[in-house]
Design an enzyme around this catalytic site. Sequence first.
Site, PDB file in Angstrom:
ATOM      1  N   LYS A  70       0.852  -1.197   0.000  1.00 27.13           N
ATOM      2  CA  LYS A  70       0.000   0.000   0.000  1.00 27.13           C
ATOM      3  C   LYS A  70       0.895   1.256   0.000  1.00 27.13           C
ATOM      4  O   LYS A  70       1.948   1.239  -0.640  1.00 27.13           O
ATOM      5  CB  LYS A  70      -0.993  -0.048   1.162  1.00 27.13           C
ATOM      6  CG  LYS A  70      -1.818  -1.345   1.154  1.00 27.13           C
ATOM      7  CD  LYS A  70      -2.984  -1.310   2.082  1.00 27.13           C
ATOM      8  CE  LYS A  70      -3.746  -2.629   2.003  1.00 27.13           C
ATOM      9  NZ  LYS A  70      -4.968  -2.610   2.823  1.00 27.13           N
ATOM     10  N   GLU A  85     -11.032 -10.201  -1.728  1.00 25.53           N
ATOM     11  CA  GLU A  85     -10.810  -9.437  -0.501  1.00 25.53           C
ATOM     12  C   GLU A  85     -12.132  -8.843  -0.020  1.00 25.53           C
ATOM     13  O   GLU A  85     -12.581  -7.829  -0.551  1.00 25.53           O
ATOM     14  CB  GLU A  85      -9.821  -8.297  -0.755  1.00 25.53           C
ATOM     15  CG  GLU A  85      -8.416  -8.757  -1.068  1.00 25.53           C
ATOM     16  CD  GLU A  85      -7.413  -7.633  -0.889  1.00 25.53           C
ATOM     17  OE1 GLU A  85      -6.421  -7.834  -0.165  1.00 25.53           O
ATOM     18  OE2 GLU A  85      -7.634  -6.556  -1.450  1.00 25.53           O
ATOM     19  N   SER A 144      -6.766  -9.307   6.409  1.00 25.73           N
ATOM     20  CA  SER A 144      -6.271  -9.601   7.757  1.00 25.73           C
ATOM     21  C   SER A 144      -5.726 -11.021   7.882  1.00 25.73           C
ATOM     22  O   SER A 144      -5.926 -11.696   8.891  1.00 25.73           O
ATOM     23  CB  SER A 144      -7.373  -9.346   8.800  1.00 25.73           C
ATOM     24  OG  SER A 144      -7.764  -7.986   8.792  1.00 25.73           O
ATOM     25  N   GLY A 192      -1.041  -5.498   5.672  1.00 27.90           N
ATOM     26  CA  GLY A 192      -0.191  -5.045   6.770  1.00 27.90           C
ATOM     27  C   GLY A 192       0.909  -6.009   7.149  1.00 27.90           C
ATOM     28  O   GLY A 192       2.047  -5.603   7.430  1.00 27.90           O
TER      29      GLY A 192
END
Length: 250
Positions: free
Chosen positions: A16, A169, A213, A235
């Site tokens: 990202k 997603e 996630s 992340g």
Amino acid sequence: MATMGLRNRWVIGNWKMNGSLAGNAALLGAVAAAPSGVGKLGVCVPFPFLGQAQSALAGGAAVWGGQDVSEHASGAYTGQVSAAMLVEFGASLVLVGHSERRQYNAETSDLVARKASAALNAGVTPVICVGETLAEREDGHAEAVVGQQLSACREVLLRAQGAAILAYEPVWAIGTGKTATPAEAQAMHAFIRATLRVLGAEADATSILYGGSVKAGNARELFSQADIDGGLIGGASLVAADFLAIAAAL
């Protein structure tokens, strides 16, 4: 039903809008040093870091790519990046239609299809992202939404003959800490593969990844589902140990 052996298994990191030249060095170094596994490893980095990714990963097992691409080959499109430009930096992957692009940049499914086509024309593998919002899921429209997103890409999927990658997603699971249960994720992946068959696309050879996630603790159970061929990781792809632990779950 097709076996997973017919399809490539992937873990792809999506950085990202994160990273710095200094901070990336250790992360890319760890990715470059990762042992070869049963699947394929890739990272999709912000455009300014493509050269750094190329330098760090060239000659190794991991591949790299961009997070978006223009539908146009060239021209007066300030701020856009063409597929040919990605190729100049050795990129072999590019994300198209990520939910954040659809939400914040008002990208339509038809535009996503044109971007995927532009990537394919240049020999870059498009990672076509699909998924529903929480409201759409709660209203019982999840399959209709994802089906429409896939239908818009029918022509490029037919042309790709399994060379494109799909990433499911659920928007409600991106960066929220919420994750679809393995059963929920598998059900949608099975629907996506069935939809590919209805569209006439190459369902058995198309890799379908789950994103939302994904962590080292839940990756193995997710990736063991019949129609889940790996993950698109947000992340956790920014932390080398976490990212590589997820890749080891393939």
